[in-house]
Design a protein around this motif. Structure first.
Motif, PDB file in Angstrom:
ATOM      1  N   SER A   1      40.931  -6.572   6.975  1.00  0.00           N
ATOM      2  CA  SER A   1      41.854  -5.525   7.408  1.00  0.00           C
ATOM      3  C   SER A   1      42.854  -6.124   8.389  1.00  0.00           C
ATOM      4  N   THR A   2      43.778  -5.287   8.861  1.00  0.00           N
ATOM      5  CA  THR A   2      44.648  -5.656   9.972  1.00  0.00           C
ATOM      6  C   THR A   2      44.260  -4.788  11.172  1.00  0.00           C
TER       7      THR A   2
ATOM      8  N   GLY B   1      43.199  -1.048  10.852  1.00  0.00           N
ATOM      9  CA  GLY B   1      44.246  -0.606   9.939  1.00  0.00           C
ATOM     10  C   GLY B   1      43.666   0.078   8.712  1.00  0.00           C
ATOM     11  N   GLU B   2      44.091  -0.364   7.532  1.00  0.00           N
ATOM     12  CA  GLU B   2      43.725   0.344   6.304  1.00  0.00           C
ATOM     13  C   GLU B   2      42.499  -0.233   5.608  1.00  0.00           C
ATOM     14  N   GLY B   3      41.954  -1.323   6.136  1.00  0.00           N
ATOM     15  CA  GLY B   3      40.785  -1.933   5.497  1.00  0.00           C
ATOM     16  C   GLY B   3      39.467  -1.388   6.037  1.00  0.00           C
ATOM     17  N   PHE B   4      38.382  -1.745   5.348  1.00  0.00           N
ATOM     18  CA  PHE B   4      37.028  -1.344   5.746  1.00  0.00           C
ATOM     19  C   PHE B   4      36.320  -2.587   6.277  1.00  0.00           C
TER      20      PHE B   4
ATOM     21  N   VAL C   1      33.237   0.028  10.592  1.00  0.00           N
ATOM     22  CA  VAL C   1      34.547   0.457  11.089  1.00  0.00           C
ATOM     23  C   VAL C   1      35.374   0.930   9.896  1.00  0.00           C
ATOM     24  N   LYS C   2      35.645   2.219   9.861  1.00  0.00           N
ATOM     25  CA  LYS C   2      36.384   2.799   8.734  1.00  0.00           C
ATOM     26  C   LYS C   2      37.892   2.642   8.932  1.00  0.00           C
ATOM     27  N   PRO C   3      38.662   2.750   7.842  1.00  0.00           N
ATOM     28  CA  PRO C   3      40.120   2.634   7.965  1.00  0.00           C
ATOM     29  C   PRO C   3      40.671   3.641   8.979  1.00  0.00           C
ATOM     30  N   GLY C   4      41.545   3.148   9.848  1.00  0.00           N
ATOM     31  CA  GLY C   4      42.156   4.017  10.850  1.00  0.00           C
ATOM     32  C   GLY C   4      41.289   4.307  12.058  1.00  0.00           C
ATOM     33  N   GLY C   5      40.068   3.770  12.090  1.00  0.00           N
ATOM     34  CA  GLY C   5      39.151   4.050  13.189  1.00  0.00           C
ATOM     35  C   GLY C   5      39.281   3.030  14.311  1.00  0.00           C
TER      36      GLY C   5
ATOM     37  N   LYS D   1      42.362  -9.663  10.014  1.00  0.00           N
ATOM     38  CA  LYS D   1      40.955  -9.950  10.283  1.00  0.00           C
ATOM     39  C   LYS D   1      40.207 -10.074   8.962  1.00  0.00           C
ATOM     40  N   ALA D   2      39.395 -11.144   8.869  1.00  0.00           N
ATOM     41  CA  ALA D   2      38.571 -11.377   7.680  1.00  0.00           C
ATOM     42  C   ALA D   2      37.230 -11.948   8.145  1.00  0.00           C
TER      43      ALA D   2
END
Length: 708
Positions: free
Chosen positions: A244-245, A273-276, A227-231, A260-261
């Motif tokens: 990410s969030t 959000g902005e994480g991978f 899951v890429k950032p913004g996807g 989320k972790a």
């Protein structure tokens, strides 16, 4: 029973139906499909525009069965083709052509070209109404009197008595009414369509050393999804790498971002959000939480509300009554008082047009579809019109305590130190409790982490659990104990008066007390309690403002804790120490004393009480299959504030249904009263019928504006 068992052995297949605008058409389509060779059973869900078929059949055969209404069929999971703008659609072009021909006819009439005018009117009638006539005449031959049959008789009757212009206007107004009905029903169903479009059709998965994009239907449980950032997240799963969030509004209706972790669950249709993230897939595409939500909402839209059952029974007798009334208006006055046949035949046709029950039949389902769809978009699943109506009538609400009014996990509320420092006491306690699995142990560890106590640097030996009393361990050569005050009474004898008074005070507040010390001295006390949800007092106050007569708490917890939580929440009727069967009895007593009662719980425990209540409300449906399956209403966001919104929606829906029925019957009564003396023309009769249908539909659309 034998038929049901036979059906269970057959594969059921579900299709999407485009073009269903009225319940009568849905019933006719269902009958046509059942008559197809190879079909054992069929069921049409009008609200969700779905068809379920048991047996062997092709899409071409299904479309043939729906040809009377130009229905189009597609596979359930197939994405719909992009719809043309409303004014460009094929079914609406004939309306524009008919309007043009009508205007030419009016112009020809004005120029005193009577024959040309008749030809123009006739062309307008044929082009605008050929599908109507085809269906209406076929129904007439079969003695099936639906809306199209009545309209066909009226238009042909108008032409027969020389009212060509009236006939053309009636055809055009009816065609416009049909087009607007289609548009309105599409809008009503858009809430569910938007849910379906939230989950992407493809996912990026890692297979071997390669990353590839594949259809979600081809992704297997256990595969790793990228899951890429913004996807958008395509499937339910658990985070195995990255942080990410995530915006989970698609599932819970809550727009706040959730962190989320590693090890955290994620859901299909939510926005990264902005994480991978790397996510291990845990559910197939048709088993995700979002897919279950959509299925449940669509099933709910098929459930017949009590109001709808009444309307359907009424319509069954209403249509034959209108036909008989129209016939009597047309023939009785000429026969009995020598009235003009053409004049009274015209009035009879007007009565026939006014009598179309479309607005009445659609008055309830369009409101139910709109309300349930609105609730689903806000993270509230309502499993049918009957539950929606019951919510609107609620007079009492009973809450479970643990996990409902409270967060369901204890937290340290107080630390009292008798010897040493607060940091030293918390460090020793957390170092020992870090080895325990008890919920109270987790509360102490979390508190130590919050206050940055260096408990991880402490060496702990000889850890031992003391069943029913606490734990002990060796730190720096000294043995420390953490447990109930009774444990320390047995170790050091009578506790200091100050400590005894403090323990009593904590217990009155509903807190659990743990003592910390050695075999010969008490170092301090730690008090913990299940924390009240911040939203609980506001929710209960909102319920009282809504006029809910009784708000109760039913719990198996002991009296002191229940009273403390109840007072904080603002609940006056507190029932503690209840066994499951006693909770059941409490719900029955509330129902008998107050009327319609809801039970709010976690959807896992208290099954008898949830089942006994008129409405069972489960908290936290996101990720909880049990809650989705057992409750009548599910608050997906685990947020009590959704409850007052749901009650407001239920009440508004009941009001809208009553208004719709009043509009439909009231307008028709006025029009009938005007038609019999001859004050109402045919085209005004159609306009009144169309107006009633649009009024009912637009009134139902107001339910989309009900907000939290």
């Amino acid at each position: 029973m034998r038929n049901e068992q036979a059906l269970d052995q057959l594969q059921a297949k579900t299709y999407r139906v485009q073009g269903l605008t009225c319940t009568n058409c849905a019933a006719k389509f269902e009958r046509n499909v059942k008559a197809l060779p190879g079909v054992k059973e069929a069921k049409v869900n009008f609200g969700a525009a779905k068809l379920t078929v048991w047996g062997e059949v092709t899409i071409e055969q299904l479309e043939q069965a729906g040809a009377f209404e130009q229905l189009t069929i597609r596979e359930e999971r197939e994405r719909p083709a992009r719809r043309e703008p409303f004014w460009k659609r094929k079914e609406n072009r004939n309306v524009f052509a008919s309007v043009a021909l009508l205007l030419f006819g009016v112009a020809a009439d004005a120029a005193d070209r009577g024959m040309l005018a008749v030809v123009m009117y006739l062309a307008a009638i044929v082009i605008g109404g050929y599908s109507l006539f085809w269906t209406g005449l076929r129904n007439l031959v079969r003695w099936q009197f639906d809306m199209k049959t009545l309209m066909t008789i009226a238009i042909l009757g108008a032409a027969a008595i020389g009212e060509w212009q009236e006939g053309a206007v009636v055809v055009i107004l009816f065609a416009i009414s049909e087009a607007l009905e289609r548009y309105s029903m599409e809008n009503a169903r858009r809430s569910i369509a938007s849910l379906m479009e939230m989950a992407p059709a493809e996912a990026i998965v890692r297979r071997g050393a390669e990353e590839m994009t594949v259809p979600v239907e081809d992704v297997r449980v256990g595969e790793v999804m990228i899951v890429k950032p913004g996807g958008k997240i395509a499937l339910d799963g658990v985070v195995v790498d990255g942080a990410s969030t995530v915006n989970e509004a698609a599932i819970t209706g809550e727009s706040l971002l959730v962190e989320k972790a590693l090890g955290d669950p994620v859901f299909a249709g939510t926005l990264n959000g902005e994480g991978f993230l790397e996510v291990e897939v845990t559910k197939r595409a048709d088993e995700t939480t979002l897919a279950k939500m959509i299925d449940l909402v669509e099933e709910a839209q098929a459930e017949r509300a009590p109001s709808q059952a009444f309307v359907d029974r009424f319509a069954r007798y209403y249509t034959p009554f209108i036909i008989v009334a129209a016939l009597l208006v047309a023939i009785a006055p000429p026969l009995m008082i020598g009235g003009d046949w053409l004049d009274w035949l015209y009035r009879g046709l007007a009565v026939l047009v006014i009598g179309c029950p479309c607005a009445l039949v659609i008055s309830t389902p369009v409101a139910i579809v709109t309300a349930i769809g609105n609730a689903a978009r806000r993270g509230v699943l309502i499993k049918g019109g009957v539950h929606l109506e019951q919510i609107g009538r609620l007079r009492a609400v009973a809450f479970d305590k643990t996990g409902t009014l409270t967060k369901g996990e204890p937290a340290v509320t107080d630390i009292v130190v008798y010897e040493g420092s607060r940091e030293q006491l918390l460090t020793i306690a957390a170092a020992i409790e870090n080895r325990s699995q008890h919920p109270l142990a987790s509360a102490i560890v979390r508190k130590a982490e919050e206050e940055r106590a260096p408990f991880l640097d402490v060496s702990v030996d000889g850890f031992q659990s003391l069943t029913g009393q606490g734990v002990k361990a060796v730190i720096g050569g000294d043995t420390y104990y953490i447990g109930s005050p009774a444990l320390f009474t047995s170790l050091v004898g009578k506790l200091p008066n100050e400590a005894e008074q403090q323990i009593t005070a904590f217990r009155k507040e509903g807190k659990t007390v743990m003592a910390v010390g050695t075999a010969d001295r008490l170092l301090g006390l730690v008090a913990a309690a299940d924390q009240l949800r911040p939203s609980a007092p506001h929710t209960i106050a909102a319920l009282r403002r809504l006029g809910v007569a009784e708000v109760a708490m039913v719990t198996g917890d002991h009296e002191q804790t229940a009273q403390a939580i109840g007072r904080q929440a603002g609940v006056s009727d507190i029932r503690a120490g209840l066994l499951p069967e006693e909770k059941l009895a409490a719900i029955r007593e509330l129902k008998q004393r107050c009327g319609v009662t809801a039970m709010v719980g976690d959807g896992v425990n208290d099954a008898p009480a949830l089942a006994a209540a008129d409405v069972g409300v489960a908290m936290g449906g996101a990720g909880t299959d049990t809650a989705l399956e057992t409750a009548d209403v599910v608050l997906m966001a685990d947020d009590l504030r959704q409850l007052p919104y749901t009650i407001r929606l239920g009440r508004r829906t009941l009001a809208v249904i009553r208004q719709n029925i009043a509009f439909a019957l009231g307008l028709k009564a006025l029009a009938l009263a005007a038609a019999i003396p001859g004050w109402l023309t045919l085209w005004l009769a159609v306009f009144a019928d169309m107006g009633a249908t649009l009024l009912v539909t637009l009134n139902s659309m107001r339910l989309l504006r009900v907000k939290e």
